[in-house]
Design a protein around this motif. Structure first.
Motif, PDB file in Angstrom:
ATOM      1  N   GLU A 174      -2.557  11.510  -3.144  1.00 47.02           N
ATOM      2  CA  GLU A 174      -3.271  10.899  -4.268  1.00 47.02           C
ATOM      3  C   GLU A 174      -4.780  10.973  -4.091  1.00 47.02           C
ATOM      4  OE1 GLU A 174      -2.104   9.645  -7.021  1.00 47.02           O
ATOM      5  OE2 GLU A 174       0.054   9.630  -6.631  1.00 47.02           O
ATOM      6  N   GLU A 175      -5.276  10.658  -2.876  1.00 49.09           N
ATOM      7  CA  GLU A 175      -6.702  10.495  -2.648  1.00 49.09           C
ATOM      8  C   GLU A 175      -7.351  11.663  -1.913  1.00 49.09           C
ATOM      9  OE1 GLU A 175      -8.401   8.051  -3.817  1.00 49.09           O
ATOM     10  OE2 GLU A 175      -6.824   6.678  -4.471  1.00 49.09           O
ATOM     11  N   GLY A 209       1.860   3.478  -7.256  1.00 48.55           N
ATOM     12  CA  GLY A 209       1.081   4.694  -7.151  1.00 48.55           C
ATOM     13  C   GLY A 209       0.271   4.982  -8.404  1.00 48.55           C
ATOM     14  N   ASP A 260       1.625   9.690   0.789  1.00 42.48           N
ATOM     15  CA  ASP A 260       1.274   9.552  -0.623  1.00 42.48           C
ATOM     16  C   ASP A 260      -0.220   9.318  -0.803  1.00 42.48           C
ATOM     17  OD1 ASP A 260       3.922   9.888  -1.231  1.00 42.48           O
ATOM     18  OD2 ASP A 260       4.357   7.750  -1.418  1.00 42.48           O
ATOM     19  N   HIS A 261      -0.820   8.597   0.148  1.00 44.68           N
ATOM     20  CA  HIS A 261      -2.264   8.332   0.061  1.00 44.68           C
ATOM     21  C   HIS A 261      -3.052   9.640   0.111  1.00 44.68           C
ATOM     22  CE1 HIS A 261      -6.049   6.112   0.748  1.00 44.68           C
ATOM     23  NE2 HIS A 261      -6.329   7.088   1.591  1.00 44.68           N
ATOM     24  N   ARG A 286      -7.881   0.540   4.285  1.00 40.22           N
ATOM     25  CA  ARG A 286      -8.118   1.741   5.088  1.00 40.22           C
ATOM     26  C   ARG A 286      -7.448   1.651   6.452  1.00 40.22           C
ATOM     27  NH1 ARG A 286     -13.430   1.881   8.212  1.00 40.22           N
ATOM     28  NH2 ARG A 286     -13.882  -0.277   8.757  1.00 40.22           N
ATOM     29  N   GLY A 315       0.820  -1.202   0.000  1.00 39.17           N
ATOM     30  CA  GLY A 315       0.000   0.000   0.000  1.00 39.17           C
ATOM     31  C   GLY A 315       0.857   1.255   0.000  1.00 39.17           C
ATOM     32  N   LEU A 316       0.213   2.381  -0.269  1.00 37.54           N
ATOM     33  CA  LEU A 316       0.911   3.665  -0.242  1.00 37.54           C
ATOM     34  C   LEU A 316       1.153   4.102   1.191  1.00 37.54           C
ATOM     35  CD1 LEU A 316      -1.189   5.579  -2.934  1.00 37.54           C
ATOM     36  CD2 LEU A 316       1.050   4.527  -3.265  1.00 37.54           C
ATOM     37  N   SER A 317       2.155   4.963   1.386  1.00 37.46           N
ATOM     38  CA  SER A 317       2.315   5.605   2.686  1.00 37.46           C
ATOM     39  C   SER A 317       1.156   6.577   2.900  1.00 37.46           C
ATOM     40  CB  SER A 317       3.645   6.355   2.760  1.00 37.46           C
ATOM     41  OG  SER A 317       3.617   7.488   1.901  1.00 37.46           O
ATOM     42  N   LEU A 318       0.898   6.912   4.155  1.00 37.90           N
ATOM     43  CA  LEU A 318      -0.164   7.877   4.438  1.00 37.90           C
ATOM     44  C   LEU A 318       0.093   9.180   3.699  1.00 37.90           C
ATOM     45  CD1 LEU A 318      -2.646   8.923   5.990  1.00 37.90           C
ATOM     46  CD2 LEU A 318      -1.074   9.549   7.847  1.00 37.90           C
ATOM     47  N   ARG A 377      -1.096   0.082  -6.034  1.00 40.85           N
ATOM     48  CA  ARG A 377      -0.501  -0.100  -4.707  1.00 40.85           C
ATOM     49  C   ARG A 377       1.012  -0.231  -4.806  1.00 40.85           C
ATOM     50  NH1 ARG A 377      -5.257  -3.140  -3.848  1.00 40.85           N
ATOM     51  NH2 ARG A 377      -4.226  -5.041  -4.558  1.00 40.85           N
ATOM     52  N   MET A 419      -0.734   2.372   4.283  1.00 39.50           N
ATOM     53  CA  MET A 419      -2.178   2.147   4.248  1.00 39.50           C
ATOM     54  C   MET A 419      -2.456   0.784   3.623  1.00 39.50           C
ATOM     55  SD  MET A 419      -3.301   4.753   5.765  1.00 39.50           S
ATOM     56  CE  MET A 419      -5.055   4.451   5.520  1.00 39.50           C
TER      57      MET A 419
END
Length: 522
Positions: A100-101, A385, A96-97, A143, A91-94, A382, A140
């Motif tokens: 991105e999101e 990215g 990067d998350h 969630r 998963g992405l790091s918080l 994931r 992440m």
């Protein structure tokens, strides 16, 4: 073809991160399992202190066992190329998350805050301080937050690291007492927890950006911005960001409040202490300010030696901390809605057997192909990215996904058709009419296509409609009304016009005599 590099028997697949003391690779064990392999940088492999730091990291990690922490699997600090292998979190790091999101919100933010607190509880329960909780050290997994990188962690009853006069960590996520040169405690990790939760919920660091001197000054003064966090969570985060360690809530108090928010435990008031703010103090100066500082920097003031305080957090049983389930009423509404949809399909089969069956075959094929494409796109995302060409890549790969889904689709269709035929034979045994037999067989076929082998790739896309519809009573009632209208309309069509075997001229096995009872006959 060039042979892949190996370290300690692990095959290096890709570089996925780096920090002050090492580089992290995605690697594969001899048994095929993927791991995160951290190795010392080449220029410090010969540094005895660097190896000791890695040994301390290994010693810390082996004490921690939690689903909220990337656990150690293997390590050799004294190998030719020292390494430590931990659980790989795809998963992405918080950080990067959020980039991105966007910020995490609603129930997912509460779940994030609770999971991160559970991770700290497990760390502290093993007698370890993390010392570097920040968005880039939280991965992440869906969630759920997973704590990584214990390069700065240390056993609570060990003497402090000997880097006197050096700052270890990231300004903005370090507690003010560490900036003063005091020893880290469990309260320091609570401060970092709060700053990380604030970033997750707002999308910006709570102490702002800029030169390290300015950020550290705001940390010491307690000048934070958590606007955007919801209600009580904002109050709890503000309390945990208090410049005075003794006024912050403990991890135990945080969990006592957070667990009921995600369905675990009895409700308690937020752990907020009413206390006056700390008086402003002079900032600690860095020799070389750097807004992106995350490695060691010279400290202008000397750090006094002294032992850590004993951690006060118990070793919580986080294995029982399961993901929250939907309320029983909502789950029942989903089942009823799905059953009603299966009955409508059965009515459609009774009205137009061949056309409906053909549409079901095509729909199942397309749904499974789309699910496969979505899974592949999610795995790529994931791993490396989001990219601007993700949509184009999905479209170009669509023909391959259509082909790849054929074997599973055929298996699912054959299994479901077998159950539908069995239901038809039972109807024949009780002398049911043609329309009734088709209705029952069609309903069984629809249910089997969702529940059969490989049906998860049919359920997943359908759940995007069923779950939101069943979440609220009004939406569920509206969905049930629509299904009832469709079902009654198809039933009335069968009663008045009979079954249409188009494009065929007549039903198969027309020479077999069956009772001429209707689907809605009394």
């Amino acid at each position: 073809m060039q042979q892949a590099a190996t370290v300690g028997g692990y095959t290096l697949l890709a570089k996925i991160g780096e920090g002050g003391m090492g580089v992290v690779h995605l690697a594969r064990r001899p048994d095929g399992e993927r791991v995160a392999l951290k190795v010392l940088r080449p220029h410090i492999v010969g540094d005895e202190e660097a190896r000791h730091r890695l040994a301390r990291e290994v010693s810390s990690l082996t004490r921690v066992r939690s689903r909220w922490v990337a656990e150690i699997l293997d390590a050799d600090p004294w190998a030719v190329v020292p390494y430590v292998a931990t659980r790989y979190v795809p998963g992405l790091s918080l950080h990067d998350h959020v980039v991105e999101e966007g910020p995490i919100g609603g129930a997912d933010l509460t779940w994030f805050a609770a999971g991160l607190a559970e991770g700290l509880a497990a760390v502290h329960g093993a007698g370890v301080l993390h010392r570097d909780v920040k968005p880039s050290n939280v991965l992440m997994e869906g969630r759920s937050p997973i704590l990584i990188d214990f390069g700065l962690a240390r056993v609570a009853d060990d003497p402090k690291l000997t880097h006197t006069g050096w700052l270890l960590g990231t300004p903005g996520y370090l507690a003010p007492e560490i900036l003063y040169g005091d020893d880290a405690t469990t309260a320091s990790d609570v401060h970092s927890w709060a700053a990380t939760v604030a970033y997750a919920g707002t999308g910006h660091p709570p102490f702002g950006r800029g030169p390290s001197m300015a950020v550290m000054d705001r940390v010491r003064r307690g000048e934070h911005d958590v606007s955007g966090l919801p209600g009580d969570l904002a109050r709890v985060v503000e309390a945990a960001l208090d410049p005075e360690p003794e006024r912050r809530p403990t991890v135990e108090e945080l969990l006592a409040w957070l667990r009921p928010q995600v369905g675990r435990g009895r409700s308690v008031p937020p752990p907020v202490r009413d206390a006056p703010a700390a008086e402003p103090t002079l900032p600690v100066m860095l020799a070389h300010p750097d807004p992106d500082d995350h490695v060691t920097r010279p400290f202008e003031t000397l750090v006094d030696a002294g032992p850590d305080e004993d951690p006060t957090v118990h070793d919580w049983d986080v294995a029982e901390y399961a993901a929250p389930r939907a309320p029983a009423g909502e789950r029942l509404r989903r089942v009823v809605l799905g059953g009603a949809a299966a009955l409508v399909v059965g009515a459609a089969v009774a009205a137009y057997p061949w056309l409906t069956s053909a549409l079901l075959v095509v729909a199942v094929w397309l749904l499974r192909s789309g699910s496969l494409a979505a899974s592949r796109a999610g795995d790529r995302r994931r791993l490396r990215g989001r990219r601007w060409y993700d949509g184009v890549q999905v479209l170009l790969g669509a023909p391959l996904d259509l082909v790849r889904s054929i074997p599973g689709t055929v298996l699912l269709l054959l299994w479901s058709a077998g159950l539908a035929v069995a239901a038809a034979l039972l109807c024949y045994a009780v002398a049911a009419g043609v329309e009734t037999t088709l209705f029952v067989s069609g309903s069984v076929l629809a249910a089997a296509l969702v529940a059969g082998p490989g049906g998860s790739r049919v359920r997943s896309p359908l759940s995007r409609v069923v779950v939101p519809t069943a979440r609220q009573g009004r939406g569920w009632i509206a969905g049930m009304v629509v299904l009832a209208v469709l079902g009654c309309g198809l039933g009335a069509l069968v009663q008045t016009a009979g079954t249409s075997w188009a494009p065929a001229g007549e039903r198969p096995f027309s020479d077999v005599s069956l009772p001429d009872a209707g689907i809605l006959s009394p």
